[in-house]
Scaffold this motif. Structure first.
Motif, PDB file in Angstrom:
ATOM      1  N   GLU A 238     -10.022   4.802   5.943  1.00  0.00           N
ATOM      2  CA  GLU A 238      -8.723   4.881   6.629  1.00  0.00           C
ATOM      3  C   GLU A 238      -7.578   5.149   5.664  1.00  0.00           C
ATOM      4  O   GLU A 238      -6.626   5.858   5.999  1.00  0.00           O
ATOM      5  CB  GLU A 238      -8.449   3.573   7.388  1.00  0.00           C
ATOM      6  CG  GLU A 238      -9.342   3.366   8.600  1.00  0.00           C
ATOM      7  CD  GLU A 238      -9.155   1.982   9.209  1.00  0.00           C
ATOM      8  OE1 GLU A 238      -8.361   1.188   8.668  1.00  0.00           O
ATOM      9  OE2 GLU A 238      -9.831   1.688  10.224  1.00  0.00           O
ATOM     10  N   ILE A 239      -7.655   4.600   4.454  1.00  0.00           N
ATOM     11  CA  ILE A 239      -6.549   4.779   3.507  1.00  0.00           C
ATOM     12  C   ILE A 239      -6.780   5.979   2.584  1.00  0.00           C
ATOM     13  O   ILE A 239      -5.987   6.226   1.663  1.00  0.00           O
ATOM     14  CB  ILE A 239      -6.277   3.511   2.664  1.00  0.00           C
ATOM     15  CG1 ILE A 239      -7.475   3.187   1.757  1.00  0.00           C
ATOM     16  CG2 ILE A 239      -5.946   2.336   3.571  1.00  0.00           C
ATOM     17  CD1 ILE A 239      -7.177   2.068   0.752  1.00  0.00           C
TER      18      ILE A 239
ATOM     19  N   ASP B 112     -16.806  -3.188   7.357  1.00  0.00           N
ATOM     20  CA  ASP B 112     -15.382  -3.084   7.690  1.00  0.00           C
ATOM     21  C   ASP B 112     -14.569  -2.632   6.480  1.00  0.00           C
ATOM     22  O   ASP B 112     -13.591  -1.882   6.616  1.00  0.00           O
ATOM     23  CB  ASP B 112     -14.860  -4.430   8.195  1.00  0.00           C
ATOM     24  CG  ASP B 112     -15.440  -4.816   9.547  1.00  0.00           C
ATOM     25  OD1 ASP B 112     -15.892  -3.912  10.280  1.00  0.00           O
ATOM     26  OD2 ASP B 112     -15.445  -6.022   9.880  1.00  0.00           O
ATOM     27  N   ALA B 113     -14.965  -3.066   5.289  1.00  0.00           N
ATOM     28  CA  ALA B 113     -14.241  -2.666   4.085  1.00  0.00           C
ATOM     29  C   ALA B 113     -14.420  -1.172   3.812  1.00  0.00           C
ATOM     30  O   ALA B 113     -13.448  -0.485   3.445  1.00  0.00           O
ATOM     31  CB  ALA B 113     -14.727  -3.481   2.888  1.00  0.00           C
TER      32      ALA B 113
ATOM     33  N   ARG C  36     -14.989   1.083   6.049  1.00  0.00           N
ATOM     34  CA  ARG C  36     -14.198   1.762   7.079  1.00  0.00           C
ATOM     35  C   ARG C  36     -12.725   1.803   6.680  1.00  0.00           C
ATOM     36  O   ARG C  36     -12.044   2.823   6.843  1.00  0.00           O
ATOM     37  CB  ARG C  36     -14.374   1.034   8.420  1.00  0.00           C
ATOM     38  CG  ARG C  36     -13.736   1.748   9.608  1.00  0.00           C
ATOM     39  CD  ARG C  36     -14.027   1.029  10.912  1.00  0.00           C
ATOM     40  NE  ARG C  36     -15.456   0.908  11.162  1.00  0.00           N
ATOM     41  CZ  ARG C  36     -16.145  -0.230  11.112  1.00  0.00           C
ATOM     42  NH1 ARG C  36     -15.541  -1.378  10.828  1.00  0.00           N
ATOM     43  NH2 ARG C  36     -17.449  -0.247  11.350  1.00  0.00           N
ATOM     44  N   TRP C  37     -12.230   0.688   6.136  1.00  0.00           N
ATOM     45  CA  TRP C  37     -10.817   0.618   5.705  1.00  0.00           C
ATOM     46  C   TRP C  37     -10.562   1.570   4.544  1.00  0.00           C
ATOM     47  O   TRP C  37      -9.520   2.250   4.505  1.00  0.00           O
ATOM     48  CB  TRP C  37     -10.477  -0.813   5.310  1.00  0.00           C
ATOM     49  CG  TRP C  37      -9.077  -1.002   4.817  1.00  0.00           C
ATOM     50  CD1 TRP C  37      -7.923  -1.085   5.554  1.00  0.00           C
ATOM     51  CD2 TRP C  37      -8.674  -1.138   3.434  1.00  0.00           C
ATOM     52  NE1 TRP C  37      -6.832  -1.274   4.731  1.00  0.00           N
ATOM     53  CE2 TRP C  37      -7.259  -1.316   3.431  1.00  0.00           C
ATOM     54  CE3 TRP C  37      -9.355  -1.150   2.227  1.00  0.00           C
ATOM     55  CZ2 TRP C  37      -6.537  -1.472   2.249  1.00  0.00           C
ATOM     56  CZ3 TRP C  37      -8.646  -1.299   1.050  1.00  0.00           C
ATOM     57  CH2 TRP C  37      -7.243  -1.471   1.073  1.00  0.00           C
TER      58      TRP C  37
ATOM     59  N   LYS D 217      -3.756  -5.269   5.782  1.00  0.00           N
ATOM     60  CA  LYS D 217      -4.626  -5.545   6.920  1.00  0.00           C
ATOM     61  C   LYS D 217      -5.393  -6.823   6.622  1.00  0.00           C
ATOM     62  O   LYS D 217      -5.950  -6.989   5.538  1.00  0.00           O
ATOM     63  CB  LYS D 217      -5.603  -4.391   7.150  1.00  0.00           C
ATOM     64  CG  LYS D 217      -6.518  -4.602   8.357  1.00  0.00           C
ATOM     65  CD  LYS D 217      -7.363  -3.361   8.629  1.00  0.00           C
ATOM     66  CE  LYS D 217      -8.203  -3.518   9.883  1.00  0.00           C
ATOM     67  NZ  LYS D 217      -8.984  -2.281  10.179  1.00  0.00           N
TER      68      LYS D 217
ATOM     69  N   LEU E  93      -6.420  -5.054   1.751  1.00  0.00           N
ATOM     70  CA  LEU E  93      -7.292  -5.577   2.798  1.00  0.00           C
ATOM     71  C   LEU E  93      -7.669  -6.999   2.428  1.00  0.00           C
ATOM     72  O   LEU E  93      -8.268  -7.238   1.378  1.00  0.00           O
ATOM     73  CB  LEU E  93      -8.553  -4.726   2.932  1.00  0.00           C
ATOM     74  CG  LEU E  93      -9.627  -5.284   3.880  1.00  0.00           C
ATOM     75  CD1 LEU E  93      -9.129  -5.282   5.329  1.00  0.00           C
ATOM     76  CD2 LEU E  93     -10.931  -4.498   3.753  1.00  0.00           C
TER      77      LEU E  93
END
Length: 312
Positions: A308-309, A301-302, A304-305, A275, A245
């Motif tokens: 996601e991973i 946002d971090a 959330r990422w 991303k 990221l």
């Protein structure tokens, strides 16, 4: 030892914006030497940096543990400072000794490891006298980063984390170090010294924040317009680069946003998981401070990422 303290404190003048809604104190659970006193890497570094006024020669890890439920993941944090000093002084935007970035991570259940790598001139840096970028003969900062990942993985059970959930995060020059450590894992930058050095140094994910030194501008290539669109040859991308990221502000006046754009483009071409989040406003060195700008939401946002991973 006095020079070591000065190298860290010297970075305080780099950042002088008031921190919003945060305390100035945070207690790390322990400080861990990165290298044994009898290791050749440490001895060579002390000798190499002997003539530097602000030398920090005995790198360590500051380990901050979650106070609530642990997600059994860890993030190693590399401070900025241009490879000249460590930007973790009293006015640092990641907090003194990284306390504020680590407070954010530990509040999210993540073990935070602040890496105090050796400086100065231990990675790509700007020489004010020659007005050129210089790459050191011995990449001591990368040696420290690789050793740090291996050491945390070696001690995963002791730290209460999973050995396959260890990532790196860095700011500015530290962002460059996060990039290097997540791309150069197949080639250790020092001869193995002990069992720690036989453990993989590949991070499981990477979060470079406004990273520097990513294009051929930093190899002094001309014309600059061409160099700005070419990835620094020190960075070798492949499909094996861990999920990455990239965080940057479009109005960054120090490390322009095209650094991250070029790196993201090349990672994409190689088939790596990448991303890029670009915020319209935020400037440079925003760390985890709230400024009333678009970059204020990068920490959300971090997280959330990371979900996601599959890290959280």
């Amino acid at each position: 030892m006095r020079a070591n303290r000065l190298a860290v404190l010297a970075a305080a003048c780099l950042l002088a914006v008031p921190l919003v809604g945060a305390t100035t104190e945070a207690i790390h659970s322990e400080e861990v030497p990165l290298w044994p006193e009898d290791s050749q890497v440490l001895k060579d570094g002390i000798r190499e940096l002997a003539g530097e006024t602000w030398a920090f020669t005995r790198p360590t890890l500051l380990v901050y543990r979650p106070h609530t439920k642990s997600e059994r993941a860890a993030i190693l944090v590399f401070p900025g400072g241009g490879y000249k000093a460590l930007a973790i002084g009293p006015n640092s935007t990641i907090g003194p000794n990284g306390a504020e970035v680590c407070r954010w991570l530990t509040d999210s259940g993540i073990t935070c490891v602040l890496v105090k790598n050796r400086v100065p001139n231990t990675g790509c840096n700007w020489n004010k006298k020659t007005r050129r970028h210089e790459t050191p003969r011995v990449p001591m900062a990368l040696q420290d980063a690789q050793r740090a990942v291996s050491l945390v993985r070696f001690n995963a059970a002791e730290y209460g984390i999973e050995p396959d959930r260890i990532g790196v995060m860095g700011f500015s020059a530290g962002g460059n170090l996060a990039v290097l450590s997540s791309t150069a894992f197949d080639s250790r930058s020092h001869d193995p010294f002990d069992d720690v050095d036989r453990i993989s140094s590949r991070p499981d994910f990477a979060i470079p924040v406004y990273p520097g030194h990513l294009t051929m501008e930093h190899k002094n290539k001309t014309p600059k317009a061409v160099a700005a669109q070419e990835l620094n040859t020190d960075i070798v991308v492949s499909k094996q680069v861990p999920p990455t990221l990239l965080v940057h502000a479009r109005d960054d006046p120090v490390d322009p946003v095209h650094y991250s754009e070029v790196y993201a483009r090349e990672l994409g071409k190689a088939g790596a998981d990448v991303k890029l989040i670009v915020y319209e406003t935020g400037g440079h060195a925003f760390g985890v401070w709230k400024q009333g700008k678009d970059s204020d939401r990068w920490t959300e946002d971090a997280i959330r990422w990371l979900r996601e991973i599959g890290i959280l």
